[in-house]
Each structure stands twice: as C-alpha cells, then as structure tokens.
Design a protein around this motif. Structure first.
Motif, PDB file in Angstrom:
ATOM      1  N   MET A   1       0.867  -1.157   0.209  1.00 42.91           N
ATOM      2  CA  MET A   1       0.112   0.023   0.042  1.00 42.91           C
ATOM      3  C   MET A   1       1.440   0.994   0.222  1.00 42.91           C
ATOM      4  O   MET A   1       1.948   1.625   0.518  1.00 42.91           O
ATOM      5  CB  MET A   1      -1.369   0.168   1.335  1.00 42.91           C
ATOM      6  N   ASN A   2       0.655   2.430  -1.053  1.00 41.37           N
ATOM      7  CA  ASN A   2       1.110   3.405  -0.720  1.00 41.37           C
ATOM      8  C   ASN A   2       0.953   4.153  -0.171  1.00 41.37           C
ATOM      9  O   ASN A   2       0.040   4.412   0.663  1.00 41.37           O
ATOM     10  CB  ASN A   2       1.071   3.796  -2.323  1.00 41.37           C
ATOM     11  N   ARG A   3       2.344   5.227   0.818  1.00 37.85           N
ATOM     12  CA  ARG A   3       1.926   6.084   1.828  1.00 37.85           C
ATOM     13  C   ARG A   3       2.251   7.639   1.127  1.00 37.85           C
ATOM     14  O   ARG A   3       2.836   7.467   0.153  1.00 37.85           O
ATOM     15  CB  ARG A   3       2.654   5.477   2.475  1.00 37.85           C
ATOM     16  N   TYR A   4       1.870   8.708   1.585  1.00 39.26           N
ATOM     17  CA  TYR A   4       1.785   9.778   1.105  1.00 39.26           C
ATOM     18  C   TYR A   4       2.006  10.938   1.894  1.00 39.26           C
ATOM     19  O   TYR A   4       1.735  10.650   2.432  1.00 39.26           O
ATOM     20  CB  TYR A   4       0.633  10.193   0.088  1.00 39.26           C
ATOM     21  N   HIS A   5       3.085  11.641   1.633  1.00 38.34           N
ATOM     22  CA  HIS A   5       3.127  12.991   2.979  1.00 38.34           C
ATOM     23  C   HIS A   5       1.978  14.086   2.045  1.00 38.34           C
ATOM     24  O   HIS A   5       2.396  14.189   0.843  1.00 38.34           O
ATOM     25  CB  HIS A   5       4.596  13.561   2.334  1.00 38.34           C
ATOM     26  N   VAL A   6       1.870  14.868   2.958  1.00 41.33           N
ATOM     27  CA  VAL A   6       1.054  15.812   2.530  1.00 41.33           C
ATOM     28  C   VAL A   6       1.216  17.306   2.607  1.00 41.33           C
ATOM     29  O   VAL A   6       2.056  17.332   4.340  1.00 41.33           O
ATOM     30  CB  VAL A   6      -0.661  15.420   3.214  1.00 41.33           C
ATOM     31  N   LYS A   7       2.091  18.086   1.910  1.00 42.07           N
ATOM     32  CA  LYS A   7       1.522  19.527   2.370  1.00 42.07           C
ATOM     33  C   LYS A   7       0.166  20.707   1.950  1.00 42.07           C
ATOM     34  O   LYS A   7      -0.421  20.231   1.035  1.00 42.07           O
ATOM     35  CB  LYS A   7       2.667  20.205   1.393  1.00 42.07           C
ATOM     36  N   ILE A   8      -0.056  21.140   3.236  1.00 44.58           N
ATOM     37  CA  ILE A   8      -1.542  22.349   3.177  1.00 44.58           C
ATOM     38  C   ILE A   8      -0.308  23.465   3.467  1.00 44.58           C
ATOM     39  O   ILE A   8       0.235  24.317   4.143  1.00 44.58           O
ATOM     40  CB  ILE A   8      -2.240  21.479   4.047  1.00 44.58           C
ATOM     41  N   GLU A   9      -0.496  24.023   1.743  1.00 40.87           N
ATOM     42  CA  GLU A   9       0.036  25.388   2.253  1.00 40.87           C
ATOM     43  C   GLU A   9       1.855  25.644   1.675  1.00 40.87           C
ATOM     44  O   GLU A   9       1.613  24.573   1.366  1.00 40.87           O
ATOM     45  CB  GLU A   9      -0.586  26.222   2.828  1.00 40.87           C
ATOM     46  N   GLU A  10       2.182  25.853   3.430  1.00 45.43           N
ATOM     47  CA  GLU A  10       3.753  25.451   3.095  1.00 45.43           C
ATOM     48  C   GLU A  10       3.690  24.853   4.376  1.00 45.43           C
ATOM     49  O   GLU A  10       4.963  24.233   4.249  1.00 45.43           O
ATOM     50  CB  GLU A  10       4.256  26.940   3.024  1.00 45.43           C
ATOM     51  N   SER A  11       3.315  24.380   4.850  1.00 47.28           N
ATOM     52  CA  SER A  11       3.179  23.234   5.838  1.00 47.28           C
ATOM     53  C   SER A  11       3.433  21.687   6.210  1.00 47.28           C
ATOM     54  O   SER A  11       2.267  21.417   5.260  1.00 47.28           O
ATOM     55  CB  SER A  11       2.399  23.385   7.163  1.00 47.28           C
ATOM     56  N   ILE A  12       3.977  20.982   6.082  1.00 50.78           N
ATOM     57  CA  ILE A  12       4.088  19.326   5.706  1.00 50.78           C
ATOM     58  C   ILE A  12       3.864  18.842   7.452  1.00 50.78           C
ATOM     59  O   ILE A  12       4.453  18.626   8.163  1.00 50.78           O
ATOM     60  CB  ILE A  12       5.818  18.840   5.473  1.00 50.78           C
ATOM     61  N   LEU A  13       2.897  18.090   6.733  1.00 53.51           N
ATOM     62  CA  LEU A  13       2.156  16.927   8.394  1.00 53.51           C
ATOM     63  C   LEU A  13       3.336  16.492   8.689  1.00 53.51           C
ATOM     64  O   LEU A  13       3.814  15.814   7.334  1.00 53.51           O
ATOM     65  CB  LEU A  13       0.748  16.675   7.508  1.00 53.51           C
ATOM     66  N   PRO A  14       3.203  15.848   9.835  1.00 53.28           N
ATOM     67  CA  PRO A  14       4.088  14.419  10.205  1.00 53.28           C
ATOM     68  C   PRO A  14       3.654  13.607  10.219  1.00 53.28           C
ATOM     69  O   PRO A  14       4.618  12.912   9.731  1.00 53.28           O
ATOM     70  CB  PRO A  14       4.149  15.299  11.599  1.00 53.28           C
TER      71      PRO A  14
END
Length: 166
Positions: A1-14
């Motif tokens: 299963m693929n995992r994704y990093h998420v960035k909202i505006e300029e903040s990368i979620l931990p």
C-alpha cells in the motif's frame, strides 16, 4: 500500500497517509489548490487533485471527492485527522433590507438610494467571507431606510399641518 506525504499551504504534515486516509480526511478536495501530496520516496509535490494515483487506488467514478472548504486555517487533531474549516464557521447571513430600501427609493430618493446601495453590498460581502462588513452594511441599510421613513413621515406631517392651516 502506497503512503503519501501531505503539504497544506507550506506546512508538511508529520504523518503519512494511505489513499483511503487521504479521502477520509478530505485531503483530495478537487477545489483546493493548497493541498499537495507526494509519494514516499518522490521529491516532487503535486496538487492533490491532480496527482496520478495508481489504478488500484483511484476512486470509482461515483465517489464524491469534494470534501471540505477551499480556504481557512487547517489544524491537526491528536488522532492525526485534519480539521478543515467549513461553512459551519459562518455566522448567519444578515438581512439585506432590500425590500425596505426599494420602497424607500419611491418615498425619499436620497435616503432610499443610500439604503439600496448598502443593501446590495450585504450579499457580496457575505459571500466573500467579510462577515463583519456584511453586518455593517446591513445595519447601514436599515439606518438609511429608517431615516427615509422618518423623513417621509415628517414631510407628510408638514403637508397635513399646512393643509389644516389653509
């Protein structure tokens, strides 16, 4: 299963998210350009709605991905879920007093025109998220309508007194 990093505006979620978790948390909103994703191990960020998910992950055509709102501050809960602002943060729409202002134009043009201008502003300010300005425009519309009606009553009173005096 693929995992994704998420960035909202300029903040990368931990944390990283699976495709299903992205959907559950409303991170694949087709209207929101502030949310970007990247597959673990990749370096390029892509707007979430435009990311080329694999065929096994892609939602069926009937899946509604329009979740959430397009603007506002995002917060992360302790359990990793995303709080996205929605319409529930909106105060109720103030009354535009449009009918009163239209009536006032026929009674006393200067005050009625001012009331009409303010009442027309209410809808556009509210839809743009300027809630305080919409409330002020509603109050101003009501104020000018009242000035109009009181001035009309005073003029009618003067006419009535003049008619009696003659």
């Amino acid at each position: 299963m693929n995992r994704y990093h998420v960035k909202i505006e300029e903040s990368i979620l931990p944390e990283t998210y699976s495709f299903d978790e992205l959907i559950e948390n409303g991170l694949l909103d087709e209207r929101d350009e502030h949310i970007q994703v990247r597959l673990m191990g990749e370096s390029d960020w892509v707007i979430a709605r435009d990311y080329p998910f694999s065929a096994s992950e892609a939602p069926p055509l009937s899946t509604n991905r329009n979740i959430g709102n397009i603007s506002g501050n995002y917060t992360i809960n302790d359990d990793g879920s995303i709080n996205r602002p929605g319409n529930y943060d909106r105060p109720p729409k103030p009354d535009s007093n449009l009918i009163w202002s239209i009536i006032c134009i026929s009674v006393c043009l200067p005050f009625g025109l001012l009331a009409l201008v303010e009442s027309v502003k209410v809808d556009s300010l509210y839809s743009n998220g300027e809630y305080d300005a919409a409330i002020r425009a509603s109050e101003n519309s009501k104020k000018w309508s009242m000035w109009c009606l009181w001035s009309w009553l005073i003029i009618l009173g003067i006419i009535f007194i003049a008619a009696i005096a003659n």
